[in-house]
Design an enzyme around this catalytic site. Structure first.
Site, mmCIF file in Angstrom:
data_model
loop_
_atom_site.group_PDB
_atom_site.id
_atom_site.type_symbol
_atom_site.label_atom_id
_atom_site.label_comp_id
_atom_site.label_asym_id
_atom_site.label_seq_id
_atom_site.Cartn_x
_atom_site.Cartn_y
_atom_site.Cartn_z
ATOM 1 N N ASP A 99 4.877 21.493 4.525
ATOM 2 C CA ASP A 99 4.563 22.071 5.426
ATOM 3 C C ASP A 99 5.312 22.630 7.033
ATOM 4 O O ASP A 99 5.856 21.729 7.159
ATOM 5 C CB ASP A 99 2.727 23.426 5.645
ATOM 6 C CG ASP A 99 3.221 24.759 5.242
ATOM 7 O OD1 ASP A 99 3.594 25.156 6.436
ATOM 8 O OD2 ASP A 99 2.826 25.357 4.566
ATOM 9 N N HIS A 149 1.180 28.024 10.982
ATOM 10 C CA HIS A 149 1.368 28.147 9.500
ATOM 11 C C HIS A 149 0.880 27.154 8.332
ATOM 12 O O HIS A 149 0.781 27.400 7.877
ATOM 13 C CB HIS A 149 2.943 28.533 9.384
ATOM 14 C CG HIS A 149 3.465 28.104 7.932
ATOM 15 N ND1 HIS A 149 3.476 27.723 6.698
ATOM 16 C CD2 HIS A 149 3.582 29.951 7.641
ATOM 17 C CE1 HIS A 149 3.534 28.794 5.293
ATOM 18 N NE2 HIS A 149 4.039 29.889 5.816
ATOM 19 N N SER A 182 1.802 32.413 1.715
ATOM 20 C CA SER A 182 1.354 30.833 2.375
ATOM 21 C C SER A 182 -0.169 30.649 2.293
ATOM 22 O O SER A 182 -0.748 29.512 2.029
ATOM 23 C CB SER A 182 2.042 31.426 3.348
ATOM 24 O OG SER A 182 0.992 32.068 4.812
#
Length: 726
Positions: A120, A188, A511
Site C-alpha cells: 500500500d 490510504h 480499500s
C-alpha cells in the site's frame, strides 16, 4: 541526425531454467544481460528490480532497440511496457460478530503468530493502532526488515517490517524526496489498522465519534508494510517488487487495495504475482475496485480472494427539535460536539430556497439555522459553503437519495431525507418569522441502522470483464465509513476554514473492506494453519450472509433494491461461521494449471503466468473447483439450456457427517444434484458431486439461486448459482 530513442520502463519475463550456471543469482544474470547489449544498459541506474518469486525476470529503463535485442534471446518469454494503476480509495469487529470471550477471536488468540503483508501507500507507525503492547516476540521465521535510511523507521513487535518500493514511480517522475520512507503521507495505507491494529480503543470524543474503535480484526497478528506509492497512482514494477519481497520475507497473508486495468491473466501482474504467492501457501486478498458499475471487477483471478464493500449498521447523526416539538434525526459527520439552542429557522424563496451560491443575504440568515432544499442546480457541498459565507449557525440539507459524503461539510450540517424535509419545510412556511429550532445536537453515534449491510454503491460489480465464468467479487465486507488510523499531518476535515487533524478518520472504499477480509483470513489461518488459500476463501464464501438485519436479501445502497451475487458474490463475511464451515472446496496447483489450460493460452502465455517451461494439462475445459457456479447461455440458443459442473468437497467438520443437498431456486431454473447425499466417515475425506443447471425459455438475463449442503449438526455450506442468459 536521428532523434534519440526514448527510455521507458519495461517488465521482462525470462526463462530461469536457461540461466547459465556461471551466474549464482538471477540478478547477476539480469545485469549481465543488460550490459551485453549492443547498446549496453547502465544496470546500476537503469535496472529497477530483479524478480525471483512473483516471476522470473526484471524491470528496467530501456529503449525500443534494446527491447528488440532482448527479445531475440532464447531465454526471453515476454516483455511489456510498464503500466500504472490506482489505489482503491472501528465498530466493525462487533458488527461482524467477533467477541472477546468466544468464537473465532477467542479460538484464534486474535490472530497470534500470523504475519500480514500490506502492499500500500505506507503506515504511520506512531499510531496507537500499531502499539506492540501485549504482542509476543517476533517469529524467528520472519526474514523481513525495517527501513533504515537517514532517519531510522520505528518498527516494533507489532509492526515488524516496513520497506519502500518506488523505483518505478521515481522513473516516471511521480515522487518527491520525502517519499523514500515507509511513512504514509497520503492516508490510504491507514486501513492497515482495520486489518490487524492493536487493542487500543479510541473514544474519539474530540472527533465527534463516541466509542469508535481502531483495534482491527486480528489484533495479535503481525504487520509488515510494503510501500508502493505516495499518491493515487501505482506502478506495476513497484507492486511486483513489493510482492516479491513479501514472499521472500515469509508473510502468511497479502492484502492489496489497488489495481490495474483489467487484462488477460498472462498479462496481469497482479494475477501472475498472486499465483506465485498462492503456490507458496500465501492467502492473497485484493480489492474488487470502486468503479460501481456492472462488469468492472478488478483483481479477479480465481486464486485471488476478491472483495467488494458493504455498509455498516452504524451511523453518525445529529438530532433536531423544532419549535412545534417535532423531532428529527439525520446523518451528520461534523467533527465536533455542538449544541444549538433556541435559534431562528430560515427558509427562503427562489434561489434562496435552494441556498444557491451567492443567493443568500447575510442580513437575513446570519446566526440562523437555514433549510436548503434539494436541487440539481447546486450540490450539498456548495450549499454548505454558501451558508458559511453568510454566517449561518447550521444547515438542514434535504437529500435526494443519492449517497453523499457528509464529511465534506465545513459547518454543522444535518442531512435529512425528502419526507422529513417536507415536514420541516411545512413548519417553516406556516410559522413564518416565528419558526424556531428548540435544540440541535451534533456529534452523536447511532447503532442498529437498517437495512445493513447494503452493497456500497461504489463497489465494483460483476460479471467479471475478463472471465465471467468465475463469480466475482467473491464476498463483501465493511467498507463504508470505517474508522481507521490516519496520519495526523493530513486534515480530516475543516471547521470554519480551520483544518482539523486527528489520529483517526472515517474512510470508505474497497480499500477498507479488503483489509477486513485479510484480518479474518489471518484469524482463520491461526485456527487452521493447514488450510490452503483456496480453503480459506471457500470457508469465507460458503458461510457468508446474504440476508440483512431486516431479514431480506442484501440491497444496493444507491437504489435500495435487492442485489444479486453479481453485486455481493457469495455474501457478506461472517467470521465465526467461517471458522467451522463443515465442508471446503479446495484447489491445488494442478487445479489452477488445468483451469489455465482450458483458456487455450499458447505456450508463451502459459510460460508467462506459470513461471515454468513445463506443465501438464489433465482436463479439458475451465470447470474449476470453485465455491460458486456461473452458467452462461446465449438467448439465441433454443431450450433446453443445460450446463453441468463437477465439484469435490473436503470434510473439515465432524468425522461422521451426512450432508443433504437443498436447492433454493427461482422459477425458470432447475437444478439436479447427483448424488444428493454425501456421507463422510473421516475428517479430510473427499467426496465429489455433479450439478446440472437448466433454464427454460422464460428465464431473465440474470437469474440466481443457491445450492446448500446441510448436515445433522446444522452446518450449512452455501454456494450461489448464477445464470447469465444474454
Amino acid at each position: 541526425m536521428p532523434k534519440p530513442e526514448e527510455f521507458k520502463t519495461y517488465i521482462v519475463h525470462m526463462d530461469h531454467s536457461l540461466r547459465p550456471s556461471s551466474f549464482l543469482t538471477h540478478e547477476s544474470w539480469h545485469r549481465a544481460t543488460l550490459r551485453s547489449l549492443s547498446e549496453p544498459v547502465d544496470d546500476e541506474n537503469m535496472l529497477l528490480y530483479s524478480y525471483n518469486h512473483v516471476m522470473h525476470g526484471f524491470s528496467a529503463r530501456l529503449t525500443p532497440s534494446q527491447v528488440s535485442e532482448i527479445k531475440k534471446s532464447p531465454a526471453h518469454i515476454a516483455t511489456r511496457e510498464e503500466a500504472s494503476g490506482k489505489l482503491f480509495t472501528t465498530h466493525t469487529p462487533e458488527f461482524l460478530g467477533l467477541r472477546h470471550s468466544s468464537g473465532l477471536w477467542n479460538l484464534s488468540s486474535f490472530g497470534e503468530g500470523v504475519i500480514i503483508g500490506m502492499i500500500d501507500s505506507g503506515v504511520w507507525p506512531e499510531s496507537e493502532s500499531f502499539s506492540e503492547k501485549g504482542m509476543p516476540p517476533i517469529p524467528t521465521r520472519w526474514k523481513g526488515k525495517c527501513h533504515n535510511a537517514t532517519i531510522p523507521f520505528p518498527c516494533n513487535r507489532k509492526l515488524i517490517g516496513a520497506q519502500v518500493f518506488i523505483k518505478g514511480s521515481q522513473a516516471a517522475g511521480m515522487t518527491d524526496p520525502r517519499d523514500d520512507t515507509p511513512r504514509d503521507f497520503l492516508g490510504h495505507g491507514t486501513h492497515t489498522s482495520s486489518t490487524a491494529g492493536g487493542n487500543y480503543v479510541h473514544e474519539a470524543s474530540e472527533f465527534g465519534y463516541a466509542k469508535g474503535t481502531a483495534r482491527g480484526l486480528a489484533p495479535r497478528a503481525y504487520l509488515a508494510m510494503y510501500k508502493v506509492s505516495s499518491g493515487e497512482v501505482v506502478f506495476q514494477s513497484d507492486v511486483l517488487a513489493a510482492m516479491d519481497q513479501a514472499i521472500a520475507d515469509g508473510v502468511d497473508i497479502m492484502s492489496l487495495s489497488l489495481g490495474f486495468e483489467q487484462t488477460p491473466y498472462f498479462q496481469d501482474v497482479m494475477a501472475i504475482a498472486s499465483l506465485s504467492a498462492t503456490q507458496k501457501g500465501i492467502v492473497v486478498v485484493c480489492a474488487a475496485g470502486n468503479d460501481g458499475a456492472p462488469n468492472t471487477t478488478h483483481n479477479s483471478a480465481p486464486w485471488i480472494t476478491t472483495v467488494g464493500a458493504g455498509t455498516l449498521d452504524r451511523s453518525f447523526v445529529a438530532t433536531l427539535t423544532l419549535g412545534n416539538n417535532q423531532t428529527f434525526q439525520g446523518e451528520s459527520h461534523f467533527p465536533e460536539r455542538v449544541l444549538i439552542i433556541d435559534t431562528p429557522l430560515y427558509y427562503g424563496k427562489g434561489d434562496k430556497r435552494i441556498c444557491n451560491m451567492g443567493a443568500l443575504n447575510m442580513s437575513e440568515v446570519y446566526e440562523t439555522v437555514v433549510i436548503c432544499a434539494n436541487s440539481e442546480k447546486v450540490s450539498i457541498y456548495n450549499q454548505a459553503m454558501e451558508l458559511e459565507r453568510v454566517g449561518a449557525v447550521a444547515g438542514i440539507f434535504i437529500e435526494d437519495g443519492i449517497p453523499f459524503d457528509v464529511d465534506e461539510l465545513s459547518i454543522p450540517g444535518l442531512v435529512l431525507n425528502a419526507s422529513s424535509g417536507a415536514l420541516i419545510i411545512k413548519y417553516a412556511i406556516e410559522a413564518a418569522s416565528e419558526a424556531n429550532v428548540n435544540i440541535m445536537r451534533f456529534g452523536l453515534t447511532s447503532f442498529g441502522k437498517k437495512p445493513a449491510p447494503q452493497v456500497a454503491e461504489f463497489s465494483s460489480k460483476g460479471p467479471d470483464p475478463i472471465n465471467p465464468n468465475i463469480l466475482k467479487p467473491d464476498i463483501i465486507a465493511p467498507g463504508v465509513q470505517v474508522l481507521a488510523a490516519f496520519p495526523p499531518t493530513i486534515p480530516v476535515g475543516e471547521i470554519v476554514n480551520y483544518p482539523l487533524a486527528s489520529d483517526y478518520a472515517l474512510l470508505s472504499g474497497t480499500s477498507m473492506s479488503t483489509p477486513h477480509v485479510a484480518g479474518v483470513a489471518a484469524l482463520l489461518k491461526a485456527v487452521h494453519p493447514e488450510w490452503s488459500p483456496a480453503a480459506v476463501r471457500s470457508a469465507l464464501m460458503t458461510t457468508a450472509d446474504t440476508i440483512d438485519n431486516n431479514g431480506t436479501t442484501l440491497t444496493n445502497e444507491l437504489t435500495n433494491l435487492p442485489g444479486t451475487p453479481l453485486d455481493y458474490g457469495a455474501g457478506h463475511i461472517n467470521p465465526n461461521k467461517a471458522m467451522d464451515p463443515g465442508l471446503i472446496y479446495d484447489i491445488d496447483w494442478q487445479g489452477y494449471v488445468d483451469f489455465l489450460c482450458g483458456l487455450h493460452y499458447n505456450d508463451t502465455e502459459m510460460r508467462a503466468i506459470l513461471r515454468q517451461s513445463k506443465w501438464n494439462c489433465n482436463q479439458e475445459g475451465t470447470d474449476l473447483n470453485y465455491p460458486s457456479f456461473v452458467a452462461i447461455f446465449s438467448k439465441k440458443t433454443s431450450p433446453p439450456k443445460v450446463k453441468k459442473f463437477t465439484r469435490v468437497v473436503t470434510n473439515v467438520g465432524d468425522d461422521q457427517s451426512v450432508y443433504q443437498a437443498v436447492a433454493e431456486l427461482p422459477s425458470g431454473m432447475s437444478v439436479t444434484v447427483e448424488p444428493s447425499t454425501l456421507t463422510f466417515t473421516n475428517k479430510y475425506q473427499k467426496q465429489s458431486y455433479v450439478v446440472t443447471v437448466e433454464i427454460n425459455g422464460k428465464a431473465s438475463p440474470v437469474t440466481y439461486g443457491y445450492l446448500k449442503w446441510i448436515d445433522q449438526t446444522n452446518h450449512v455450506v452455501t454456494s450461489p448459482i448464477v445464470v447469465l442468459n444474454f
